[in-house]
Design a protein around this motif. Sequence first.
Motif, PDB file in Angstrom:
ATOM      1  N   VAL A  13       8.776  -6.549   1.147  1.00  6.36           N
ATOM      2  CA  VAL A  13       8.587  -4.790   0.935  1.00  6.36           C
ATOM      3  C   VAL A  13       8.617  -4.629  -0.529  1.00  6.36           C
ATOM      4  O   VAL A  13      10.304  -3.673   0.633  1.00  6.36           O
ATOM      5  CB  VAL A  13       7.793  -4.233   1.473  1.00  6.36           C
ATOM      6  N   LYS A  14       8.762  -4.646  -1.330  1.00  5.40           N
ATOM      7  CA  LYS A  14       8.950  -3.724  -3.241  1.00  5.40           C
ATOM      8  C   LYS A  14       8.155  -2.315  -3.714  1.00  5.40           C
ATOM      9  O   LYS A  14       7.018  -3.219  -3.639  1.00  5.40           O
ATOM     10  CB  LYS A  14      10.080  -4.814  -3.729  1.00  5.40           C
ATOM     11  N   LEU A  15       8.773  -1.476  -3.287  1.00  3.38           N
ATOM     12  CA  LEU A  15       7.487  -0.171  -3.862  1.00  3.38           C
ATOM     13  C   LEU A  15       7.468   0.072  -5.154  1.00  3.38           C
ATOM     14  O   LEU A  15       9.130   0.087  -4.939  1.00  3.38           O
ATOM     15  CB  LEU A  15       7.050   0.593  -3.453  1.00  3.38           C
TER      16      LEU A  15
ATOM     17  N   ARG B 274       3.966   5.451   5.436  1.00  5.03           N
ATOM     18  CA  ARG B 274       4.369   5.546   3.855  1.00  5.03           C
ATOM     19  C   ARG B 274       5.093   6.882   4.520  1.00  5.03           C
ATOM     20  O   ARG B 274       6.169   7.228   2.727  1.00  5.03           O
ATOM     21  CB  ARG B 274       2.540   6.453   4.441  1.00  5.03           C
ATOM     22  N   LYS B 275       5.618   7.381   5.483  1.00  6.62           N
ATOM     23  CA  LYS B 275       6.827   8.174   5.521  1.00  6.62           C
ATOM     24  C   LYS B 275       7.893   7.510   5.582  1.00  6.62           C
ATOM     25  O   LYS B 275       9.237   7.693   4.570  1.00  6.62           O
ATOM     26  CB  LYS B 275       6.459   9.300   6.638  1.00  6.62           C
ATOM     27  N   PHE B 276       7.943   5.761   5.985  1.00  4.18           N
ATOM     28  CA  PHE B 276       8.827   5.450   5.568  1.00  4.18           C
ATOM     29  C   PHE B 276       9.372   4.848   4.635  1.00  4.18           C
ATOM     30  O   PHE B 276      11.055   5.530   3.972  1.00  4.18           O
ATOM     31  CB  PHE B 276       8.921   3.885   6.866  1.00  4.18           C
ATOM     32  N   PHE B 277       8.769   4.604   3.748  1.00  2.30           N
ATOM     33  CA  PHE B 277       9.038   4.050   2.706  1.00  2.30           C
ATOM     34  C   PHE B 277       8.812   5.464   1.221  1.00  2.30           C
ATOM     35  O   PHE B 277       9.727   5.035   0.827  1.00  2.30           O
ATOM     36  CB  PHE B 277       7.856   3.126   1.831  1.00  2.30           C
ATOM     37  N   TRP B 278       7.929   6.170   1.376  1.00  4.15           N
ATOM     38  CA  TRP B 278       7.981   7.477   0.684  1.00  4.15           C
ATOM     39  C   TRP B 278       8.572   8.759   1.390  1.00  4.15           C
ATOM     40  O   TRP B 278       9.016   9.478   0.233  1.00  4.15           O
ATOM     41  CB  TRP B 278       6.822   7.624  -0.113  1.00  4.15           C
TER      42      TRP B 278
ATOM     43  N   LEU C 166      -4.997  -6.153  -3.978  1.00  3.21           N
ATOM     44  CA  LEU C 166      -5.080  -4.907  -2.625  1.00  3.21           C
ATOM     45  C   LEU C 166      -5.805  -3.110  -2.789  1.00  3.21           C
ATOM     46  O   LEU C 166      -5.048  -2.877  -3.649  1.00  3.21           O
ATOM     47  CB  LEU C 166      -4.033  -5.162  -1.790  1.00  3.21           C
ATOM     48  N   ILE C 167      -6.352  -2.744  -1.906  1.00  3.62           N
ATOM     49  CA  ILE C 167      -6.184  -1.491  -2.238  1.00  3.62           C
ATOM     50  C   ILE C 167      -5.979  -0.810  -0.769  1.00  3.62           C
ATOM     51  O   ILE C 167      -6.625  -1.958   0.030  1.00  3.62           O
ATOM     52  CB  ILE C 167      -7.615  -1.026  -3.140  1.00  3.62           C
ATOM     53  N   LEU C 168      -6.339   0.541  -1.011  1.00  2.00           N
ATOM     54  CA  LEU C 168      -6.405   1.373   0.549  1.00  2.00           C
ATOM     55  C   LEU C 168      -7.802   1.249   0.764  1.00  2.00           C
ATOM     56  O   LEU C 168      -8.845   1.168   0.316  1.00  2.00           O
ATOM     57  CB  LEU C 168      -5.943   2.912   0.006  1.00  2.00           C
ATOM     58  N   ARG C 169      -7.709   1.563   2.415  1.00  2.00           N
ATOM     59  CA  ARG C 169      -8.943   1.512   2.414  1.00  2.00           C
ATOM     60  C   ARG C 169      -9.444   2.488   2.358  1.00  2.00           C
ATOM     61  O   ARG C 169     -10.837   2.643   1.905  1.00  2.00           O
ATOM     62  CB  ARG C 169      -8.816   1.931   4.257  1.00  2.00           C
TER      63      ARG C 169
ATOM     64  N   LYS D  51      -4.597 -15.183  -0.992  1.00  2.00           N
ATOM     65  CA  LYS D  51      -2.999 -14.730  -0.889  1.00  2.00           C
ATOM     66  C   LYS D  51      -2.774 -13.812   0.153  1.00  2.00           C
ATOM     67  O   LYS D  51      -3.755 -13.233   0.144  1.00  2.00           O
ATOM     68  CB  LYS D  51      -2.231 -14.617  -1.933  1.00  2.00           C
ATOM     69  N   LYS D  52      -2.001 -14.082   1.358  1.00  2.00           N
ATOM     70  CA  LYS D  52      -1.726 -12.938   2.365  1.00  2.00           C
ATOM     71  C   LYS D  52      -0.574 -11.920   1.443  1.00  2.00           C
ATOM     72  O   LYS D  52       0.444 -12.477   1.194  1.00  2.00           O
ATOM     73  CB  LYS D  52      -1.382 -13.108   4.069  1.00  2.00           C
ATOM     74  N   TYR D  53      -0.573 -10.831   1.916  1.00  2.00           N
ATOM     75  CA  TYR D  53       0.421  -9.517   1.134  1.00  2.00           C
ATOM     76  C   TYR D  53       1.354  -8.960   2.118  1.00  2.00           C
ATOM     77  O   TYR D  53       0.534  -8.698   3.722  1.00  2.00           O
ATOM     78  CB  TYR D  53      -0.096  -8.958   0.120  1.00  2.00           C
ATOM     79  N   PRO D  54       2.509  -8.750   2.109  1.00  2.00           N
ATOM     80  CA  PRO D  54       2.735  -7.803   3.445  1.00  2.00           C
ATOM     81  C   PRO D  54       3.141  -7.186   4.105  1.00  2.00           C
ATOM     82  O   PRO D  54       3.141  -6.268   4.994  1.00  2.00           O
ATOM     83  CB  PRO D  54       5.167  -8.321   2.781  1.00  2.00           C
ATOM     84  N   ILE D  55       2.734  -6.129   2.935  1.00  2.00           N
ATOM     85  CA  ILE D  55       2.237  -4.355   2.494  1.00  2.00           C
ATOM     86  C   ILE D  55       0.960  -4.134   3.566  1.00  2.00           C
ATOM     87  O   ILE D  55       1.031  -3.542   4.844  1.00  2.00           O
ATOM     88  CB  ILE D  55       2.332  -4.149   1.297  1.00  2.00           C
ATOM     89  N   THR D  56       0.162  -4.889   3.427  1.00  2.00           N
ATOM     90  CA  THR D  56      -1.133  -5.461   4.280  1.00  2.00           C
ATOM     91  C   THR D  56      -0.404  -5.414   6.151  1.00  2.00           C
ATOM     92  O   THR D  56      -0.487  -4.631   7.121  1.00  2.00           O
ATOM     93  CB  THR D  56      -2.229  -6.939   4.336  1.00  2.00           C
ATOM     94  N   LEU D  57       0.311  -6.454   6.335  1.00  2.00           N
ATOM     95  CA  LEU D  57       1.294  -6.037   8.175  1.00  2.00           C
ATOM     96  C   LEU D  57       1.701  -4.806   8.140  1.00  2.00           C
ATOM     97  O   LEU D  57       1.427  -4.264   9.244  1.00  2.00           O
ATOM     98  CB  LEU D  57       1.877  -7.331   8.074  1.00  2.00           C
ATOM     99  N   PHE D  58       2.645  -4.228   6.897  1.00  2.00           N
ATOM    100  CA  PHE D  58       3.739  -3.518   7.288  1.00  2.00           C
ATOM    101  C   PHE D  58       2.754  -2.097   7.585  1.00  2.00           C
ATOM    102  O   PHE D  58       2.284  -0.309   8.291  1.00  2.00           O
ATOM    103  CB  PHE D  58       3.871  -2.515   6.016  1.00  2.00           C
ATOM    104  N   SER D  59       1.007  -2.134   6.998  1.00  2.00           N
ATOM    105  CA  SER D  59       0.269  -0.776   6.595  1.00  2.00           C
ATOM    106  C   SER D  59      -0.726  -1.347   7.911  1.00  2.00           C
ATOM    107  O   SER D  59      -1.298   0.124   7.668  1.00  2.00           O
ATOM    108  CB  SER D  59      -0.250  -0.802   5.580  1.00  2.00           C
ATOM    109  N   PHE D  60      -0.424  -1.461   8.631  1.00  2.00           N
ATOM    110  CA  PHE D  60      -1.673  -2.319   9.682  1.00  2.00           C
ATOM    111  C   PHE D  60      -2.858  -1.766   9.277  1.00  2.00           C
ATOM    112  O   PHE D  60      -3.892  -1.782   9.245  1.00  2.00           O
ATOM    113  CB  PHE D  60      -1.237  -1.057  10.821  1.00  2.00           C
ATOM    114  N   GLY D  61      -2.913  -2.975   7.752  1.00  2.00           N
ATOM    115  CA  GLY D  61      -4.440  -3.379   7.551  1.00  2.00           C
ATOM    116  C   GLY D  61      -5.097  -1.739   6.244  1.00  2.00           C
ATOM    117  O   GLY D  61      -5.793  -1.931   5.599  1.00  2.00           O
ATOM    118  N   GLU D  62      -3.673  -0.769   6.011  1.00  2.00           N
ATOM    119  CA  GLU D  62      -4.620  -0.517   4.931  1.00  2.00           C
ATOM    120  C   GLU D  62      -4.392  -0.283   3.898  1.00  2.00           C
ATOM    121  O   GLU D  62      -5.532  -0.171   3.267  1.00  2.00           O
ATOM    122  CB  GLU D  62      -3.824   1.281   5.229  1.00  2.00           C
TER     123      GLU D  62
END
Length: 271
Positions: free
Chosen positions: A27-29, A108-112, A170-173, A244-255
């Motif tokens: 995951v790269k942001l 989100r606290k982990f990344f940002w 991808l978008i946020l919930r 396509k599946k994106y890693p951030i979907t897993l890391f964000s628990f679907g958010e």
Amino acid sequence: MFLKTKSKKDEISGVRFINGVVHFNSVKLNVHCFETDGVLIDTGSRTLAEEFKPFLEQADVDQVVITHAHEDHNGGANYLQNERGLPIFMNEMTIDECVRKADYPFYRKFFWGARRPFSAKPIGETFHSRSAEWSVIPTPGHAKDHLAFLNKETGQLFSGDLYVHPKTKLILRDESIPTIINSIEKTLQYDFGEMFCCHAGYVKDGRMALQKKLAYLQELREETLSLREKGYGAREIHSRLFTKKYPITLFSFGEWNSMHIIRSIINEGKE
């Protein structure tokens, strides 16, 4: 620390900016903030504080404006307020939220990082920098308080997260594709050329880029609604349009999930 960070500074058309990157496994942001004509637009994240500090210390600015209250955009606001005494302006609907302790998911606290509290003032419909008047354009969809800023003197648009990528996957919930479409249509009514996006960075022909994104989202909405009329459910439509599946979907628990794109379109007008 497992999280890796780096940054790069640049200047184009009188706008100085820094792009910070956070990287963990696959995951790269990234996120930008911009300085022009005495104004700082967005402040980066807490995790990028050391990367951004020299840029923020050297910024020749009188005020800070925030596009929206997400932590990758306002993570440096506390520092700028306490260390430099700069006034901060943003959409009034999330001012109270920013005075309080950060409240958002762990990933989100982990990344940002955990955004520290700060106080801000309502930005209004326009503001002035040292030599220009700016239009404040309400552009909800990605966030309820999202704003874009247009320098009416230079025709430069600072679009926050309105653009990001020409083909949204991808978008946020809580995001809404129909609302984003409306916001892009509204923004295209203004006269602008260059665009500075908080994630894509400098876009020379901002108008064309937003037009292409608008066309993509409109087509995506039409395809979704057409499949819905044929009797397909949300999950079936999703599997047809997004493979396509994106890693951030897993890391964000679907958010972060492409499924939210489909649901926001299907649910348009129900509320």
